[in-house]
Design an enzyme around this catalytic site. Structure first.
Site, mmCIF file in Angstrom:
data_model
loop_
_atom_site.group_PDB
_atom_site.id
_atom_site.type_symbol
_atom_site.label_atom_id
_atom_site.label_comp_id
_atom_site.label_asym_id
_atom_site.label_seq_id
_atom_site.Cartn_x
_atom_site.Cartn_y
_atom_site.Cartn_z
ATOM 1 N N CYS A 59 0.862 -1.184 0.000
ATOM 2 C CA CYS A 59 0.000 0.000 0.000
ATOM 3 C C CYS A 59 0.898 1.234 0.000
ATOM 4 C CB CYS A 59 -0.888 -0.010 1.242
ATOM 5 S SG CYS A 59 -1.752 1.547 1.539
ATOM 6 N N CYS B 129 -3.302 7.528 -2.048
ATOM 7 C CA CYS B 129 -4.571 7.618 -2.787
ATOM 8 C C CYS B 129 -5.759 7.949 -1.915
ATOM 9 C CB CYS B 129 -4.843 6.339 -3.545
ATOM 10 S SG CYS B 129 -3.669 5.059 -3.235
ATOM 11 N N THR C 214 -4.278 5.204 7.139
ATOM 12 C CA THR C 214 -3.268 4.797 6.158
ATOM 13 C C THR C 214 -2.316 5.947 5.854
ATOM 14 O OG1 THR C 214 -4.806 3.243 5.177
ATOM 15 C CG2 THR C 214 -2.983 3.946 3.802
ATOM 16 N N GLU D 178 -0.518 1.880 9.009
ATOM 17 C CA GLU D 178 -1.688 2.573 9.534
ATOM 18 C C GLU D 178 -1.349 3.087 10.924
ATOM 19 O OE1 GLU D 178 -2.377 -0.125 7.524
ATOM 20 O OE2 GLU D 178 -3.413 1.111 6.055
ATOM 21 N N HIS E 40 -12.821 5.526 -3.466
ATOM 22 C CA HIS E 40 -11.760 4.694 -2.899
ATOM 23 C C HIS E 40 -11.972 3.215 -3.234
ATOM 24 C CE1 HIS E 40 -8.073 4.696 -0.785
ATOM 25 N NE2 HIS E 40 -8.480 3.904 0.192
ATOM 26 N N TYR F 104 -9.152 0.514 -5.414
ATOM 27 C CA TYR F 104 -8.644 -0.828 -5.122
ATOM 28 C C TYR F 104 -8.530 -1.677 -6.389
ATOM 29 C CZ TYR F 104 -8.773 -0.374 -0.033
ATOM 30 O OH TYR F 104 -8.514 -0.005 1.260
ATOM 31 N N CYS G 156 -4.689 -0.434 -7.199
ATOM 32 C CA CYS G 156 -3.550 -0.721 -6.304
ATOM 33 C C CYS G 156 -3.407 -2.202 -6.004
ATOM 34 C CB CYS G 156 -3.664 0.081 -5.016
ATOM 35 S SG CYS G 156 -4.898 -0.518 -3.853
ATOM 36 N N GLU H 108 -6.745 -5.537 4.506
ATOM 37 C CA GLU H 108 -7.211 -4.227 4.042
ATOM 38 C C GLU H 108 -8.144 -4.392 2.843
ATOM 39 O OE1 GLU H 108 -4.587 -1.468 2.229
ATOM 40 O OE2 GLU H 108 -5.527 0.230 3.241
#
Ligand code: SF4
Ligand code: FE
Length: 482
Positions: A98, A102, A189, A255, A290, A294, A297, A445
């Site tokens: 990660c 973003c 994050t 995180e 968001h 995903y 990413c 996640e």
């Protein structure tokens, strides 16, 4: 745009209260637990300077009138939405983790439209304030932490009914210059790699929750803000000498819990204050942006895992076995399914009243719901091909030990052409992504980031237009008019 060096220095200048493993951390950038995640964000600065990536990593900003990093860009059309997904895949491929930036990007795109909508309804001036803030973010190439998730306490109860009123971030006081906020934001994050914290309400709220309906930005080192680093599986391997057993040697994510102890926010950095009827649209927009992300990413990280699995098949000498080839095909098919959803939600995006573009919310939620499942199957197949060696392998210290080093090299060798050290390191990478610190981003996640699976099902139900589909079925029971 900032260089990697500028970015590093800008973080080092922040004077923050950061806790990790029971100690106060002076310099997060140099801390072995945090550094890999810093490096992942730093790559977003590095790639933006490479000509071959400028289409994906940079954009023209109508606000500044210049070239900016795409991680600070407001999406102007479907092409921008699509390029974002491609950029995230590229970053996932290069970090295998990660890369954190973003969430802030999706947050600024959300606030761009929601502040505009609130102003239209209430005659407020949030959008103007937000644009001033955005100008800074773009022209100084800043990282924003999207601070959405509250601790939530008893999840059956709304914010105002919690036994402890601070379990959702709230306004506790007001004065002529601004507001004072108290509470916390969880699972943040990239919090320690961010210049600004941008808070958003985490759920739909009602009139009695007014004090909790607050969106604002504060510098990461604002007085009263503190951070507590969140553990990941096998994280202390990064503290071992050489750190090779960490698996992903240079990159990672993180995180943190952010605590706000009566933090002052000036008026010019407040973007929402009490307009509870806008919480559903705000939550839906951020979540949809968001959830589509995903589909970029996690696909990039999936590419790395598939590649590592392909290497292991080769190192074991089984790459030509038909079942192994078929499993690699299956992994690719699953991974590209996620990408298709990310791209589809972008290609079907629409323009909002504020002028910027929004992903198709139904497809974005389908994307994320797939992300809650398919990486687990990809990881299972990777473990299948990699073998049980992944969880029985001796430590790097044993491989370095003068008495047994040669014996370990001998007995852990795969095909003759590949030295044992390379094979071992590749096993550690698969371990990292499917069981270790990397699995916290690739797997857990994938379930809970941007909202847990049930949240996507609710959104799919809301957007699936069942009545229309029932009408289609009924109409086929009627004779056509020709
Ligand atoms: Fe970005 Fe993916 Fe990390 Fe979310 S999970 S911050 S989209 S890299
Ligand atoms: Fe996330």
């Amino acid at each position: 745009m900032k260089s990697v060096r500028d970015y590093k220095e800008s973080l080092e200048k922040l004077s923050r209260k950061v806790y990790a493993m029971g100690k106060l951390v002076d310099n997060t950038v140099e801390h072995p637990l945090v550094q890999p995640s810093w490096r992942s964000v730093a790559l977003s600065y590095d790639l933006a300077e490479h000509e071959e990536h400028e289409d994906l990593m940079t954009a023209y900003s109508p606000l500044t009138g210049g070239t900016i990093n795409r991680f600070t860009h407001i999406q102007q059309d479907r092409e921008d939405l699509t390029r974002k997904i491609k950029m995230l895949r590229l970053m996932g491929q290069r970090t295998g983790s990660c890369f954190q930036r973003c969430a802030g990007l999706d947050c600024i795109n959300t606030l761009y439209s929601v502040t505009h909508d609130i102003d239209n309804a209430h005659g407020t001036s949030y959008h103007r304030r937000f644009l001033d803030f955005l100008f800074r973010v773009q022209s100084e190439d800043l990282v924003c932490d999207a601070a959405m998730t509250d601790p939530k306490g008893n999840r059956r109860l709304p914010p105002y009914q919690q036994h402890d009123p601070d379990l959702y971030l709230r306004v506790v006081d007001r004065n002529n210059e601004g507001i004072i906020v108290r509470g916390a934001k969880a699972h943040q994050t990239g919090a320690l790699n961010s210049h600004y914290i941008v808070a958003l309400p985490t759920t739909m709220m009602g009139e009695k929750d007014r004090d909790y309906v607050v969106s604002f930005a504060v510098p990461a080192d604002a007085p009263g803000v503190s951070f507590v680093y969140g553990r990941q599986p096998s994280d202390t391997r990064r503290l071992e000498e050489g750190g090779k057993d960490a698996g992903n040697l240079y990159f990672g994510g993180h995180e943190a819990l952010i605590i706000f102890e009566d933090v002052f926010v000036p008026h010019e950095l407040i973007f929402m204050d009490g307009e509870y009827e806008f919480t559903p649209v705000l939550v839906e927009r951020f979540a949809s942006y968001h959830r589509a992300s995903y589909g970029g990413c996690k696909v990039g990280v999936g590419d790395v895992l598939i590649g590592a699995t392909g290497c292991m098949a080769r190192y074991h000498g089984i790459e030509k076995s038909s079942h192994v080839r078929d499993k690699l095909v299956e992994m690719n098919y699953l991974n590209e399914t996620l990408y298709s959803c990310g791209l589809a939600s972008s290609c079907a995006g629409t323009q909002l009243a504020s002028g910027n573009y929004f992903v198709d919310p139904l497809l974005a939620n389908v994307c994320k719901l797939n992300v809650t499942r398919l990486p687990f199957e990809i990881a299972r197949l990777a473990q299948d091909i990699c073998g049980g060696i992944m969880v029985t392998l001796p430590s790097d210290q044993d491989f370095q030990h003068p008495q047994i080093s040669e014996l370990l090299k001998k007995y852990y060798q795969g095909i003759e052409e590949i030295d044992t050290a390379t094979k071992v390191q590749m096993i550690r990478l698969v371990e990292n992504l499917t069981l270790g610190s990397g699995a916290s981003a690739y797997l857990t996640e994938s379930v809970h980031g941007a909202g847990s699976p049930q949240a996507q099902r609710i959104m799919i139900e809301r957007n699936m237009n069942l009545e229309h589909k029932m009408e289609l079925a009924r109409s086929l029971l009627q004779a056509p008019p020709f």
